[in-house]
Structures are given as structure tokens and as C-alpha cells.
Design a protein around this motif. Sequence first.
Motif, PDB file in Angstrom:
ATOM      1  N   ILE A  16       1.803   3.125   5.144  1.00 37.85           N
ATOM      2  CA  ILE A  16       2.536   2.181   4.312  1.00 37.85           C
ATOM      3  C   ILE A  16       3.826   1.792   5.022  1.00 37.85           C
ATOM      4  O   ILE A  16       4.562   2.645   5.516  1.00 37.85           O
ATOM      5  N   GLY A  17       4.085   0.494   5.075  1.00 36.18           N
ATOM      6  CA  GLY A  17       5.332  -0.009   5.644  1.00 36.18           C
ATOM      7  C   GLY A  17       6.255  -0.550   4.574  1.00 36.18           C
ATOM      8  O   GLY A  17       5.997  -0.398   3.376  1.00 36.18           O
ATOM      9  N   ASN A  18       7.306  -1.204   4.991  1.00 36.07           N
ATOM     10  CA  ASN A  18       8.289  -1.729   4.042  1.00 36.07           C
ATOM     11  C   ASN A  18       7.697  -2.764   3.095  1.00 36.07           C
ATOM     12  O   ASN A  18       8.164  -2.935   1.965  1.00 36.07           O
ATOM     13  N   ASN A  19       6.675  -3.470   3.570  1.00 33.91           N
ATOM     14  CA  ASN A  19       6.101  -4.558   2.780  1.00 33.91           C
ATOM     15  C   ASN A  19       4.691  -4.268   2.289  1.00 33.91           C
ATOM     16  O   ASN A  19       3.978  -5.179   1.870  1.00 33.91           O
ATOM     17  N   GLY A  20       4.285  -3.010   2.383  1.00 34.50           N
ATOM     18  CA  GLY A  20       2.966  -2.660   1.888  1.00 34.50           C
ATOM     19  C   GLY A  20       2.121  -1.981   2.941  1.00 34.50           C
ATOM     20  O   GLY A  20       2.624  -1.525   3.983  1.00 34.50           O
ATOM     21  N   PRO A  21       0.803  -1.893   2.705  1.00 39.52           N
ATOM     22  CA  PRO A  21      -0.089  -1.219   3.645  1.00 39.52           C
ATOM     23  C   PRO A  21      -0.061  -1.891   5.019  1.00 39.52           C
ATOM     24  O   PRO A  21       0.016  -3.121   5.122  1.00 39.52           O
ATOM     25  N   GLU A  22      -0.134  -1.065   6.053  1.00 42.42           N
ATOM     26  CA  GLU A  22      -0.145  -1.569   7.431  1.00 42.42           C
ATOM     27  C   GLU A  22      -1.597  -1.622   7.912  1.00 42.42           C
ATOM     28  O   GLU A  22      -2.195  -0.610   8.298  1.00 42.42           O
ATOM     29  N   ASP A  71      -7.750  -2.830   5.608  1.00 37.12           N
ATOM     30  CA  ASP A  71      -6.797  -3.771   5.020  1.00 37.12           C
ATOM     31  C   ASP A  71      -5.865  -3.123   4.008  1.00 37.12           C
ATOM     32  O   ASP A  71      -4.871  -3.733   3.590  1.00 37.12           O
ATOM     33  N   GLN A  72      -6.161  -1.886   3.591  1.00 36.83           N
ATOM     34  CA  GLN A  72      -5.251  -1.149   2.716  1.00 36.83           C
ATOM     35  C   GLN A  72      -4.453  -0.095   3.478  1.00 36.83           C
ATOM     36  O   GLN A  72      -3.838   0.782   2.872  1.00 36.83           O
ATOM     37  N   GLY A  73      -4.485  -0.186   4.820  1.00 37.66           N
ATOM     38  CA  GLY A  73      -3.740   0.765   5.633  1.00 37.66           C
ATOM     39  C   GLY A  73      -4.373   2.142   5.710  1.00 37.66           C
ATOM     40  O   GLY A  73      -3.737   3.092   6.190  1.00 37.66           O
TER      41      GLY A  73
END
Length: 720
Positions: free
Chosen positions: A39-45, A69-71
Motif C-alpha cells: 500500500i502506498g500513499n494513494n492506495g494499492p501499488e 491491481d490490488q497490490g
Amino acid sequence: MNLKQIAAVWLGMSALLPASAAWAATVDVSSHDIGGQVIGNNGPEAGVWAIAETKDLPTKYAKVVVTDDQGRFVIPDLPDANYKVWVRGYGLQDTVQQESRPGKVLDFKAVPAATAAAAAQLYPAMYWYSLLEIPGANEFPGTGDKGNKMPDTMKSQAQWVDTVKNMCQSCHSIGSRGIREIPKTFMENTDSHTAWALRTQAGQAQEYMAIVLGSMGPEKVYDLFSKWTDKIAEGALPFDKPDRPKGIERNVVFTMWDWASPTHYQHDAISTDKRNPTVNANGLIYGSPEESTDLIPTLDPVKHIASTITEPYLDPKTPSSEEAPRGPSAYWGDDAIWDGHTSIHNVMMDGAGKLWFTARLRPLANPDYCKEGSNLASAKVSPQATSMRQLSTYDPATGKWDLINTCFTSHHLYFAHDANETLWMSAGGPGLGGGIVGWLNTKQFRETKDGVASQGWTPLVIDTNGNGKRDAFVGAKDPVDPAKDKRIMASFYGIMPSPVDDSVWGQAMDRGFSRVDQPGYIVRVMPGSDPTNTALVEAYQPPEGTFGPRGLDIGLDGLVWTVLSSGHLASFDRTLCKGPLNGPTTADGKQCPEGWKVYRLPGPQFKGLDPKGSANHAYYVWVDRYNILGLGANVPIAETNGAESLTALVKGEFVNLRMPYPQGFFTKNVDGRIDDANAGWKGRGIWTTSGTRANFHSEGGKEAYPKVFKVQMRPDPLAH
């Protein structure tokens, strides 16, 4: 409460949760897997790499996968050991490493790269070397020291680019950090121009580099390359950015093992017989260490054990790479890290699991049976005074070697599909083959152990008089004679017997006949009933706007594939040819432009060059005849070392399989093996090895070992 009300309540609650909790998703793992979510600052990576590495096994081992697509990620089928696990991705800092064992689920917090410069350090090499200034087309041909500092033999911009890619880039990754940054050792009390002169004289490849530099103009190279590294040192960044893996690119699984040693490089590796990929199932992988050593590395991928066997040679006077002229290395000082005599370039496996090596067995001068006056049939037609590399074979079951003293130089080698299991051999680069192609009748050799009687070679002759048979011929530099055929002095680099007929295809990187106006072409050899005396060839130049073939393979559909230094993957289909394929008009190799189809390799192009091409470059190409990787049968896979990846062409679209760790992935060939046909994707995979001559330019520096890589494609990014 209806579904809309439930959704509204969930959305309201999620707004109160930490961001990572709002994006959390389930990951299922078995007791042999490690999984998790990024998870990054803007959502899943999505499309970043999860890496697990251990030193607990007999040799260092690691596995790399890509997030969905959900990291989420699942690193499957890990041996029982303690692992360090971390995440790497474009636009990100490497995450903190976590300790784990199989069966665990880990969460990672991704942090953006601190600066654009920090982010660019992860880009593949070509994004950096595309910043190199290429001499303008109007600067050619060369005018020497008093002109543009290039020799008059450098005829065109295409030839210059081809030399950079097919000669310089073929040994090490030009855009890697170890090249784009000049070591401080070479910069002490001098400028970058002089530093480039010093670094190209460093180490034991000095002589080869001097030959290449001489063909390009050393001062011109030092000028342009020093400007390139100065520009980067001053903060210049790539003008293009790579995309994260997407679609089926996220299904890839890379597994890797250390083998050999940090001072010994590998040119190639083999796992099975190209004609039958079930041979040697679950068996050892074998390498070819070229100039670096006589120790052939082996890997047991089941027990994770790396070892070596030693290649013998015939003559104690066989030269050693330890004797090569060298300058001080920024990494190894005055040490001679290479000590090979046998120069093992390529290795193949036959249907019985025996190994065949192109190897130097003695000094340059040939025995008398190769020369003028010999009764050997091929020597009567084309006597040979020297050969640079010969042939050996090894039986793993008995540990016994046979050393075969060929009259012709060997380089790459592949088995035909005929009753004699003829082993055809290329000769290498320009001028090394003397305009011949050689072979060994392996059936005859197995029965007689007579390496002299079992070998043969033939000059390469075009049927320019058009009568369908080989007649007296004129030389390569002679004009076409309508009453005679014409010889070409080609030296095959790539070579491949066709799986659909008796032809043998070769790829040459030189101007083997006088009317070729670009660097390289492909050649079809029709051996005939008595190849020494009956073989005829057809030559085909790549289409206008492209240039520089390197490597060659053929699918079960008969389609010929090569990679071009103009930045393309190309196919050639002879069945599409409309015009005559023999006669005087075929002497220049331009008789079938309609047979070619070219595909621009992904990536940036050098500034000022045709945008239809690419700075990307592949060392070789391999065709997955049997759908071993899972992308389809007869899919070509380019070893795009400029992109630090394997690049497959699937239904006209490229699938780019970037290997991000260690940085500097650089490979020269691939083969595929089926260990268990009933085990789905887990029972098959393609194999390769680190192909750079300078592993120490890659991530890890002097501690970096060459690696064996196994590449697999699972049905989805979470399959286990």
C-alpha cells in the motif's frame, strides 16, 4: 437493510479507518508461500516487484513476483528457509526488508522515491544510454584523424550504431550504473575524456575493446562517451520513463540461484535438448564460461547446489586469457581474474543428455589434415590454415570427455533433425569463419570416434548463374559473372537448422559480399547430397530502414526470427518471396523485401535517429516452439539486455518481462525445459544465466555472482 444501505454504511465507516485498512484485501498463501499486500500513499501499488531472498540454502536463492491491481502478491513454492522480503517498484524507494518464513503474510508500506533522480536509478539501462549522442548521418563515411575522427571503413550511421550495440553492448550493459558513472580511480587528476581511454584499456578485454574502438575511431568514442557521462554526472536524467508491468506481465515468476564465482562470467547456459525439451527433466543446468575460466558451472535446481566440472584441452600450449594484455581495473587492480584456456562460448545438449561445447583445445595453427594437400574432402575444396575454437563433448553419466579437433572455427552450435543428427556450427564475428560453415556428423562420430572423418565444411556460394546447382564460382570481391556462381565470405554468428526442411539458416554481422550496403544479413544454406561440393546459399538483407541482425532462431512453423540493432524484432518468411531466388539479381540480397516483417522494440530512441527504431537492443532471440513459457507455441523471445528483460512477441504485441533484481539483468540466450508435463505451469520454465562479462558493474558490485534464472508464467499473479 438493503445492499445500497450496507454500501453506504461501509463507505462511512471506511472514511474513519486508516488508509491502509480501507484498501486491505485478502491474500491466501500455502505453507510454502509468502504473500502480502503493498500500500502506498494513494492506495494499492500495482505492478511492483516483491522479492524474497535467502542464504540458508547451499547457494544463494531468490524469487521475484509482481503485485496485482490490488497490490497483492504471492511468492510461491519457496524452499523451507529464512527469507528477507522487500518490495521494489518504479517511482518508489525500496521498502524496508522484513524477515519471514514460508506460510506468512506480510504488509508493506510503499514510500515514493525522494527525487526524480532517485527514481531514475531503477530504470533499465537503455533509458540512460539513449542519452548518448550519435554522430549525424551527414558525418559518414569517416574521414580520419584530420576530419571527423572516424576511419573511412565506418561507412554509415547505421554501421556506427550497430557497432555500439552489437560489439560494445554485447559484453556489458552500457547504461548500467557501473558504466554511466566513471569510477573515481580513472578520474584522478584527469578529465573524463582521458578517463574513458583508461577504462577501455582496463582488465583483460583490452585487446578486444581496442579492435572495436579502432573500427569506430577511438577519439570519437572518447569524445561522445565522455560527454554522455559528464552530462549524467551533472544531473541529466532519462527523457523517457518505463511503465510498470501490466496485464499478463504480472503473472511472471523469476527464480534465481548463484553459481560460478564473482570473477568468472558466463556466456550461456543449457538445460535440455532444443528438439525435445523433456530431456534432462529436473537435471543439472550447465554453463559456458568463455574466456573467464575452464571451470564449467553446474546447478542442481532441486537440491540448490552449485558446483563445477573442468573442461580439458589437447595442447598444453593452448593460450590462456591470463596472458592477455591488460590495464589496471577499477575493481580488481592488477589482478588477472580470468584464467581460461578453452574459451567455451556455447553449450548444447543432445537427446541422450550429453553436453557439446564450442571450446578452444589448442593453439591457432591447424593440423595438416585441414590444409592444402590434405585428402580430406572439405580441405580439397577450401583448405583451412587456422581455427580459433574447436569442439568437445561430455557425458555426465560417465564423466568422460571427447575432444574433436575441428579445422573450422566454432562459436554457436545446434543439432539438425536429420538421421545423422548433424551438429552445425557458426564461426563468430567478421572474418573469423573464412567464408565457410562447418558441421559434425555426430552419428558417425559416436560409432567411430573419428573426429577427422566425421567433420566437414563448405564455402558459401550463391547460385548467381541461376541453373540450380553449384558450379565454378567467382570470389566475394569479384563482379558477378553470368556464367558462374559467386562466393560470399560470410561468417555466421547465429545458426539454426530448420525444423521443417533440410535447410540451415545463418546470420552474419559482416559485409561478406561486396554488394551488401548495411551491417549484416541472414543466409539460407541448402546442403544438398554432398554439402562440401553441393551446398548453395541465399542471402537476404533486412528491409530498408532497419539494419544489424544478431542471433537467429526458427519456429516449428518455419518462420525465421532475428533481432536488429536498429531496435527491432524481425521475422522472415521465405514462402512469401515473389521474385527469383537465384540468378544474378540475387547477389545483393535484396530479392525478397516482402518476406520480412519488423516490430519496433519498446523503449526510447536516440535523439536524432529514426523514431521507427529504438535504442533498445537484444543480444539474441529464442523461439518457444513448445509453449514452455505459456505464452503460446512458436513465440519469439528477445533477450533485450538494453531493457534488462526478456521481451516476447505475442499476437503482434510485446510482453516485457523485466527482471528488477539484481539491477543489471543481462542475458544472451534462453532455453526451455519441461520437467513434468502434467504439473501445469509449475512443471515447466525457461532458463538463462547472467551473460555480462562484468557482473561487478551490476547491483552488488564485486560481491555479485553470476546467476541462473528460471522464468515461469502462472495463470494469474496470485497463483500458488
